[in-house]
Design an enzyme around this catalytic site. Structure first.
Site, PDB file in Angstrom:
ATOM      1  N   SER A  13      16.249   1.358  11.194  1.00 18.52           N
ATOM      2  CA  SER A  13      16.847   1.662   9.882  1.00 18.52           C
ATOM      3  C   SER A  13      17.042   0.392   9.061  1.00 18.52           C
ATOM      4  O   SER A  13      16.892   0.405   7.834  1.00 18.52           O
ATOM      5  CB  SER A  13      18.167   2.411  10.052  1.00 18.52           C
ATOM      6  N   ASN A 103      19.148 -12.697  12.215  1.00 20.24           N
ATOM      7  CA  ASN A 103      19.543 -11.474  12.913  1.00 20.24           C
ATOM      8  C   ASN A 103      20.723 -10.855  12.177  1.00 20.24           C
ATOM      9  O   ASN A 103      21.510 -11.556  11.523  1.00 20.24           O
ATOM     10  CB  ASN A 103      19.948 -11.772  14.363  1.00 20.24           C
ATOM     11  N   HIS A 105      24.049  -8.571  13.047  1.00 23.66           N
ATOM     12  CA  HIS A 105      24.863  -8.146  14.185  1.00 23.66           C
ATOM     13  C   HIS A 105      25.972  -7.237  13.658  1.00 23.66           C
ATOM     14  O   HIS A 105      26.635  -7.577  12.661  1.00 23.66           O
ATOM     15  CB  HIS A 105      25.448  -9.369  14.895  1.00 23.66           C
TER      16      HIS A 105
HETATM   17  C1  GRF Z   1      22.382  -0.775  15.089  1.00 26.51           C
HETATM   18  O1  GRF Z   1      23.482  -0.617  15.972  1.00 26.51           O
HETATM   19  C2  GRF Z   1      22.676  -1.905  14.154  1.00 26.51           C
HETATM   20  O2  GRF Z   1      24.077  -1.972  13.902  1.00 26.51           O
HETATM   21  C3  GRF Z   1      22.202  -3.109  14.901  1.00 26.51           C
HETATM   22  O3  GRF Z   1      21.073  -2.662  15.673  1.00 26.51           O
HETATM   23  C4  GRF Z   1      21.194  -1.241  15.907  1.00 26.51           C
HETATM   24  C5  GRF Z   1      19.928  -0.495  15.527  1.00 26.51           C
HETATM   25  O4  GRF Z   1      19.624  -0.813  14.223  1.00 26.51           O
HETATM   26  N1  GRF Z   1      21.829  -4.167  13.993  1.00 26.51           N
HETATM   27  P1  GRF Z   1      18.282  -0.219  13.527  1.00 26.51           P
HETATM   28  O5  GRF Z   1      18.663   1.142  12.990  1.00 26.51           O
HETATM   29  O6  GRF Z   1      17.209  -0.112  14.608  1.00 26.51           O
HETATM   30  O7  GRF Z   1      17.955  -1.182  12.441  1.00 26.51           O
END
Ligand code: GRF
Length: 213
Positions: A13, A103, A105
């Site tokens: 996402s 990154n 976090h």
């Molecule tokens: C999520 O928990 C986000 O907070 C952290 O990585 C996890 C997956 O993120 N950064 P994404 O939807 O794959 O970008």
């Protein structure tokens, strides 16, 4: 256009938020360590080349890191964006991309490094939580911080409701910081962040209650 690559392990996402923002650069590839990452299909739908470097296919962590680093370098990126990338990277790997790997976090570092950050925040009864974009260094979740976005922790929050509130801010903050980097407004100099982005763009990263807007 400055080339960059995005590394994912799951839904992607944050990757989608980055691609939606149409950054001033060219996303040369989305690379995943997991072949089943649903973000790979999302990237392909955006016309971005994808590549899987499956960590299960390597005899050692170092061998995986070497193969991944060589793949990344093949795109000659000026920026490497970890976006939900769930691997701990070796010092040698990190050193190859020092100053050009970011990154995001899901906590207000240095609070709550590691995993299950929202559960950590609820257990600690903090009233403010959020997300952090930082340069990647050998210190896990310990790299120099570029920007953060804060959200309130509500009395009836669950891990899921808090995670969703933070994730929405990640999707706003990460593209903003990636844009700053690609436009030469963020640098890592002698281990410290130098950011010349106008404060206004920082303030807008911090959500305000609707009545204040
Ligand atoms: C999520 O928990 C986000 O907070 C952290 O990585 C996890 C997956 O993120 N950064 P994404 O939807 O794959 O970008």
């Amino acid at each position: 256009m400055k080339p960059y690559v995005i590394l994912i392990s799951g839904q992607g996402s944050n990757m989608q938020a980055l691609l939606e923002d149409q950054l001033p650069g060219q996303c040369r590839a989305v690379i995943s360590n997991r072949p089943e990452a649903s973000g790979l299909a999302t990237a392909a739908a955006y016309g971005i080349p994808t590549k899987v470097i499956d960590h299960h296919a390597f005899a050692s962590r170092d061998a995986f890191d070497m193969a991944l680093a060589d793949e990344i370098e093949s795109y000659t990126p000026q920026l490497v964006l970890l976006a939900g990338f769930m691997r701990i990277l070796s010092d040698a790997f990190v050193a190859r991309f020092s100053g050009r790997m970011l990154n995001i976090h899901p906590s207000l570092l240095p609070a709550f490094p590691g995993i299950k950050t929202h559960a950590q925040a609820l257990a600690a009864s903090v009233k403010t939580h959020g997300c952090t974009v930082h340069f990647v260094t050998p210190a896990l979740d310990g790299g120099p911080i570029i920007a953060q976005a804060a959200v309130p922790v509500l009395p009836d929050d669950t891990e899921e409701s808090l995670a969703a509130r933070v994730l929405a801010e990640e999707h706003r903050l990460y593209p903003r910081v990636a844009r700053w980097f690609l436009t030469g407004q963020v640098h890592l100099i002698d281990g410290r962040v130098k950011c010349t982005a106008p404060l206004a763009s920082l303030e807008s990263a911090i959500p305000r209650p609707a009545k204040d807007r």
